[in-house]
Design a protein around this motif. Sequence first.
Motif, PDB file in Angstrom:
ATOM      1  N   LEU A  87      14.330  44.198  52.468  1.00  0.00           N
ATOM      2  CA  LEU A  87      14.692  42.883  51.936  1.00  0.00           C
ATOM      3  C   LEU A  87      15.232  41.986  53.043  1.00  0.00           C
ATOM      4  N   ALA A  88      16.102  42.525  53.875  1.00  0.00           N
ATOM      5  CA  ALA A  88      16.679  41.738  54.969  1.00  0.00           C
ATOM      6  C   ALA A  88      15.599  41.265  55.925  1.00  0.00           C
ATOM      7  N   HIS A  89      14.649  42.144  56.234  1.00  0.00           N
ATOM      8  CA  HIS A  89      13.563  41.759  57.145  1.00  0.00           C
ATOM      9  C   HIS A  89      12.774  40.585  56.579  1.00  0.00           C
ATOM     10  N   VAL A  98      17.035  42.501  41.958  1.00  0.00           N
ATOM     11  CA  VAL A  98      15.698  42.863  42.420  1.00  0.00           C
ATOM     12  C   VAL A  98      15.319  44.169  41.728  1.00  0.00           C
ATOM     13  N   PRO A  99      14.098  44.257  41.193  1.00  0.00           N
ATOM     14  CA  PRO A  99      13.699  45.486  40.495  1.00  0.00           C
ATOM     15  C   PRO A  99      13.622  46.670  41.444  1.00  0.00           C
ATOM     16  N   THR A 100      13.694  47.864  40.870  1.00  0.00           N
ATOM     17  CA  THR A 100      13.717  49.084  41.655  1.00  0.00           C
ATOM     18  C   THR A 100      12.579  50.004  41.226  1.00  0.00           C
ATOM     19  N   THR A 101      12.541  51.171  41.854  1.00  0.00           N
ATOM     20  CA  THR A 101      11.527  52.161  41.521  1.00  0.00           C
ATOM     21  C   THR A 101      11.587  52.504  40.030  1.00  0.00           C
ATOM     22  N   PRO A 102      10.438  52.608  39.347  1.00  0.00           N
ATOM     23  CA  PRO A 102      10.423  52.931  37.914  1.00  0.00           C
ATOM     24  C   PRO A 102      11.066  54.275  37.631  1.00  0.00           C
ATOM     25  N   ALA A 103      11.541  54.455  36.369  1.00  0.00           N
ATOM     26  CA  ALA A 103      11.516  53.481  35.297  1.00  0.00           C
ATOM     27  C   ALA A 103      12.503  52.350  35.569  1.00  0.00           C
ATOM     28  N   SER A 104      12.010  51.125  35.434  1.00  0.00           N
ATOM     29  CA  SER A 104      12.824  49.971  35.791  1.00  0.00           C
ATOM     30  C   SER A 104      13.680  49.522  34.617  1.00  0.00           C
ATOM     31  N   VAL A 105      14.866  49.037  34.944  1.00  0.00           N
ATOM     32  CA  VAL A 105      15.766  48.526  33.907  1.00  0.00           C
ATOM     33  C   VAL A 105      15.145  47.340  33.162  1.00  0.00           C
ATOM     34  N   PRO A 106      14.591  46.325  33.861  1.00  0.00           N
ATOM     35  CA  PRO A 106      13.991  45.221  33.094  1.00  0.00           C
ATOM     36  C   PRO A 106      12.818  45.670  32.235  1.00  0.00           C
ATOM     37  N   GLY A 107      12.036  46.657  32.715  1.00  0.00           N
ATOM     38  CA  GLY A 107      10.903  47.125  31.934  1.00  0.00           C
ATOM     39  C   GLY A 107      11.314  47.829  30.663  1.00  0.00           C
ATOM     40  N   VAL A 108      12.273  48.736  30.778  1.00  0.00           N
ATOM     41  CA  VAL A 108      12.744  49.453  29.592  1.00  0.00           C
ATOM     42  C   VAL A 108      13.390  48.479  28.614  1.00  0.00           C
ATOM     43  N   ARG A 109      14.181  47.549  29.141  1.00  0.00           N
ATOM     44  CA  ARG A 109      14.839  46.583  28.260  1.00  0.00           C
ATOM     45  C   ARG A 109      13.816  45.705  27.539  1.00  0.00           C
ATOM     46  N   CYS A 110      12.777  45.276  28.257  1.00  0.00           N
ATOM     47  CA  CYS A 110      11.743  44.450  27.626  1.00  0.00           C
ATOM     48  C   CYS A 110      11.053  45.210  26.506  1.00  0.00           C
ATOM     49  N   PRO A 126      10.769  44.093  45.849  1.00  0.00           N
ATOM     50  CA  PRO A 126      11.722  45.040  46.446  1.00  0.00           C
ATOM     51  C   PRO A 126      11.551  45.224  47.951  1.00  0.00           C
ATOM     52  N   LEU A 127      10.387  44.848  48.492  1.00  0.00           N
ATOM     53  CA  LEU A 127      10.144  45.004  49.923  1.00  0.00           C
ATOM     54  C   LEU A 127      10.322  43.696  50.685  1.00  0.00           C
ATOM     55  N   GLY A 128      10.842  42.672  50.021  1.00  0.00           N
ATOM     56  CA  GLY A 128      11.165  41.440  50.716  1.00  0.00           C
ATOM     57  C   GLY A 128      10.054  40.413  50.776  1.00  0.00           C
ATOM     58  N   PHE A 129       8.949  40.647  50.085  1.00  0.00           N
ATOM     59  CA  PHE A 129       7.868  39.677  50.046  1.00  0.00           C
ATOM     60  C   PHE A 129       8.086  38.698  48.891  1.00  0.00           C
ATOM     61  N   LEU A 130       7.449  37.538  49.003  1.00  0.00           N
ATOM     62  CA  LEU A 130       7.463  36.554  47.923  1.00  0.00           C
ATOM     63  C   LEU A 130       6.075  36.498  47.304  1.00  0.00           C
ATOM     64  N   LYS A 131       6.000  36.711  45.994  1.00  0.00           N
ATOM     65  CA  LYS A 131       4.710  36.727  45.310  1.00  0.00           C
ATOM     66  C   LYS A 131       4.718  35.721  44.157  1.00  0.00           C
TER      67      LYS A 131
END
Length: 413
Positions: free
Chosen positions: A156-158, A246-258, A112-117
């Motif tokens: 993200l843009a940065h 891109v995921p967001t601040t919890p509770a996250s949609v992908p987390g709840v769905r998983c 969410p902060l524009g980094f690649l991990k």
Amino acid sequence: MKFDTIIIGGGLSGLVSAIECARAGHKTAVISAGQSALHFWSGSFELLGHADGKTVIDNPLGHIDRLAETHPYRKIGYERVSQLLSRVPEILSDAGLKAVGSLERNHLRLTPLGFLKPAWITLGDYVALEAGSPLPWKKVALVNIYSYLDFYPRFLAHGLEKKGVECTMASVNIPELDILRKSTTEMRATNMSRFLTDTAVDKLAAEINKVAKGADAVIMPAVLGIYNDTPVERLRNKLDLPVWFVPTTPASVPGVRCQLSLRDLFIRLGGEFIPGDSVRKGVFEKNRLRRVYTTNLGDMPLDAEHFIISTGSFFGHGLIADMERIYEPVFGLDLNISGGRTEWYNKDFYASQPYMTYGVTTDENLRPTLHGDIVENLYATGALLSGFNALKEGSGAGITLATALHAASKITG
């Protein structure tokens, strides 16, 4: 009530081990206290991302033999880890979760902060890039929902512009979301996802098409598809451009769905899911756990031949720290802790923290010890285990999944 297997903990580790036990025909129950760390999930699973906390690992499996012998991956063994984790894509698919990734090579996820991990598996709707390759876009439209505060397009843009990607930023709105703006606390990703279905998705797509002209792709917050991917697919079909989330601040949609998807798969396989309850004590006889008692069931015991404890670390209250000690609160299992409180942490905030490696001590089969003796029919999995630093290594999900599958395989044969 009597079961073949009882799992204590309804997070990722507990649900995956429960699914495998139920699939093998075991009468299986999961006792879940409530929300788990899955609700904070980014949409990507890590296997092993960093060496020494810094160097990015390209081939995670190839690095396992360099880990300490007390590390959970080493206890299971390189070949067995590979065999077990190769099961994960099928389990996710059975649960209705589409994902991409390879055991042989890490890819890069967009934070969410524009980094690649580095990551091992990422849901198909989220940004997953091939390591070492240029980004696939020249220009992207970063599209937020009007007045939604938990998405950070400037960050993200940065990050993307440093990689040579031109970014435009815009916000869109549809009437269906106006009701949530009556209270700032209601503008959350999981709340919006309940409204973004059917024709509301069509309206959202029309607004995005207006502001994203000239871009190669759209990147937006993960606010669709909390129950399944139908709204996501509908949006994709209505948009003029590819869209990624891109995921967001919890509770996250992908987390709840998983969590919901894995729980539902377990129930479809015949499992018994016991929500909103916690184990308060166990009865041991001759180095075996015979039964457990829960808060809600009172004096009614739950008996089983096998048990798995997957209650997490400090975050999930699987471990508790007070001013005097650190302990495992369910059974009082042995931990790998030495020294007093001042030795639990490093005063340098950015240094590796000793407490991150604390957890339950086990044998090579992940059976924990109690007062120095192996509990023969109890297995510990996931973040509860000792011997690794998930934050430093980027290994938390991989260890969670590998140990869950290892324990289930020991139980089911």
